[in-house]
Design a protein around this motif. Structure first.
Motif, mmCIF file in Angstrom:
data_model
loop_
_atom_site.group_PDB
_atom_site.id
_atom_site.type_symbol
_atom_site.label_atom_id
_atom_site.label_comp_id
_atom_site.label_asym_id
_atom_site.label_seq_id
_atom_site.Cartn_x
_atom_site.Cartn_y
_atom_site.Cartn_z
ATOM 1 N N LYS A 73 0.821 -1.208 0.000
ATOM 2 C CA LYS A 73 0.000 0.000 0.000
ATOM 3 C C LYS A 73 0.856 1.261 0.000
ATOM 4 O O LYS A 73 0.552 2.237 -0.705
ATOM 5 C CB LYS A 73 -0.918 -0.015 1.230
ATOM 6 N N LEU A 74 1.942 1.255 0.764
ATOM 7 C CA LEU A 74 2.860 2.398 0.763
ATOM 8 C C LEU A 74 3.474 2.591 -0.624
ATOM 9 O O LEU A 74 3.618 3.722 -1.108
ATOM 10 C CB LEU A 74 3.965 2.201 1.803
ATOM 11 N N ASP A 77 0.637 4.068 -2.957
ATOM 12 C CA ASP A 77 0.139 5.403 -2.630
ATOM 13 C C ASP A 77 1.155 6.518 -2.863
ATOM 14 O O ASP A 77 0.779 7.683 -2.977
ATOM 15 C CB ASP A 77 -0.333 5.452 -1.174
ATOM 16 N N CYS A 78 2.441 6.172 -2.940
ATOM 17 C CA CYS A 78 3.446 7.218 -3.152
ATOM 18 C C CYS A 78 3.812 7.365 -4.625
ATOM 19 O O CYS A 78 4.582 8.259 -4.989
ATOM 20 C CB CYS A 78 4.702 6.919 -2.341
ATOM 21 N N ARG A 283 5.260 13.140 3.263
ATOM 22 C CA ARG A 283 4.037 12.720 3.943
ATOM 23 C C ARG A 283 4.243 12.751 5.447
ATOM 24 O O ARG A 283 5.337 12.493 5.954
ATOM 25 C CB ARG A 283 3.640 11.310 3.506
ATOM 26 N N GLU A 287 -0.593 10.638 7.930
ATOM 27 C CA GLU A 287 -0.993 10.137 6.609
ATOM 28 C C GLU A 287 -0.478 8.715 6.388
ATOM 29 O O GLU A 287 -1.188 7.864 5.823
ATOM 30 C CB GLU A 287 -0.453 11.067 5.521
ATOM 31 N N ASP A 290 -2.657 6.324 8.272
ATOM 32 C CA ASP A 290 -3.926 6.098 7.574
ATOM 33 C C ASP A 290 -3.755 5.064 6.459
ATOM 34 O O ASP A 290 -4.623 4.202 6.249
ATOM 35 C CB ASP A 290 -4.446 7.410 6.987
ATOM 36 N N THR A 291 -2.645 5.143 5.750
ATOM 37 C CA THR A 291 -2.353 4.161 4.701
ATOM 38 C C THR A 291 -2.244 2.763 5.288
ATOM 39 O O THR A 291 -2.773 1.792 4.736
ATOM 40 C CB THR A 291 -1.038 4.527 3.976
#
Length: 438
Positions: A73-74, A77-78, A283, A287, A290-291
């Motif tokens: 996910k990290l 999302d980046c 970030r 944040e 939340d990820t």
């Protein structure tokens, strides 16, 4: 009679999952109760076995799969996943675009769950198809093949990781053997088979560009993206290599064992990703947290299904079904690898869920590990291979592929179902070949 009860238990599982559409976790727990009671176990012992099975199975896996989900996910999302994909496509060019897509899918497949990787890469695949004026399946099939192989064969994905824990298989060796088998499998199921799908030329479905497109300055660099994503692979592979080449009492083995432990390897990758994909990209920790929360929500039901599979496995062990399976194997000349693959394949075709099929098959064939003297690492890959065979209408992945590529059911069977079967058969063949070499 005991094996007949197990057979009826599996039939009940099929009915609950396919006919009544009951959740896989609840279905596995109900079937575990059913089989335990009919096998003559005291009711309280059945409950105790279920608790033991769930607890023992998830004890280590919850950490590994949880860390793996957070890492993926990290990465997504980046913009790291987009950076890896676009860079490889630039390097390979449109002439060798299939190989760029395959390599992208294979690399991201280590860190991302199949569905996440599929949805993430699909807009990119659509863009390539439109700009290069080629059928979408010509690049879409190789992408799906690469993601499916990593999902079915390689830790730290849920099913192979869970089966490796059941079989007490070495994660590093499973990963090394799996990669060796996965590479030719991906080539055959991806770029090679995609050439036979050129005449399925469907327009790119609308609405596939709704995901966030990262600007150049928003994305991390290619090297940092790929190195962070593959930290667990490097560390677990390092451990396996060290165990094979270093003397038994070498002082470096302790460090290699620690760093290559799947929990430590995935934890270190997450800690590195928090900086490279989070803080270094501007970030905040809020944040990033939340990820992480979103990532854990995604895998919650997967973990419960794996726990349910562990409960079923423990019932089979505590009711001494292993004795009957052992006796059956003494009178059978069938390869344990082939038997494990067949059981997983039949469950996959009947149930649809690769994870449920793999976990159920793992519980059934676990006694073969000790009695047959077969490599537990190859048994993990054999079951993983069987669990992906011939995806059809009872598999959510079938409909995901069908709808996103705008196909008919017949076209989906010809493309996706056959592609999955190629992966499954190649995985089995690879296991049988490796069993003669190690």
């Amino acid at each position: 009679m005991p094996l007949l009860i197990v057979f009826f238990g599996i039939i009940l599982l099929l009915i609950l999952v396919t006919q009544l559409k009951l959740n896989g976790f609840l279905s596995l727990i109900i079937v575990s109760l059913f089989v335990g009671v009919l096998e003559g176990m005291p009711v309280m012992q059945v409950i105790s076995s279920i608790k033991t099975g769930v607890g023992n199975t998830l004890g280590e896996l919850a950490l590994i799969i949880g860390f793996g989900a957070i890492l993926g996910k990290l990465l997504a999302d980046c913009g790291g996943a987009q950076r890896i994909a676009t860079t490889l496509i630039t390097i390979f060019g449109y002439k060798y675009i299939q190989w760029a897509v395959v390599l992208t899918g294979f690399i991201l497949g280590f860190a991302l769950f199949y569905e996440v990787g599929f949805v993430l890469l699909l807009p990119l695949v659509c863009t390539i198809a439109v700009s290069a004026r080629i059928p979408i399946l010509y690049v879409g099939a190789p992408m799906a093949a690469a993601l499916s192989v990593t999902h079915g064969f390689l830790p730290p994905h849920p099913a192979p990781t869970a089966i490796a824990a059941i079989f007490h298989a070495d994660m590093g060796k499973t990963l090394l053997y799996g990669i060796c088998i996965a590479i030719p499998t991906v080539i055959l199921a991806g770029p090679v088979y995609a050439h036979f799908l050129k005449n399925i030329d469907k327009p790119v479905p609308p609405g596939l560009y709704s995901h966030k497109e990262f600007a150049e300055e928003e994305m991390p660099g290619f090297a940092i993206s790929i190195l962070t994503a593959l930290v667990p692979v490097f560390l677990m592979a390092l451990r396996a290599v060290a165990e094979m080449v270093l003397p038994h009492n070498h002082f470096l083995l302790a460090y290699a064992d620690f760093l290559g432990n799947p929990i430590i390897a995935t934890l270190m990758a997450v800690l590195i990703a928090i900086f490279t994909f989070g803080l270094h990209r501007g970030r905040t920790m809020s944040e990033i947290s939340d990820t992480m929360t979103v990532a854990i929500k995604v895998i919650a039901m997967i973990l419960l299904i794996i726990g349910g599979g562990g409960a079923f496995k423990q019932i089979l062990v505590d009711s001494h079904i292993d004795h009957y399976i052992t006796n059956m194997m003494h009178n059978s000349h069938l390869s344990p690898l082939l038997m494990a693959w067949l059981i997983a394949a039949l469950l996959r075709i009947a149930l649809g869920s690769a994870t449920v099929a793999a976990m159920t098959a793992g519980g059934i064939v676990a006694p073969l590990i000790l009695t047959a003297g077969v490599s537990p690492e190859l048994m993990v890959i054999a079951i993983g291979s069987g669990s992906v065979i011939f995806s059809h209408v009872n598999d959510p992945g079938f409909w995901l592929f069908k709808e996103y590529f705008n196909l008919t059911i017949g076209e989906t069977i010809r493309s996706w179902s056959v592609l999955e079967t190629i992966i499954s058969v190649c995985g089995l063949i690879g296991c049988l070949i490796f069993s003669q070499l190690i």
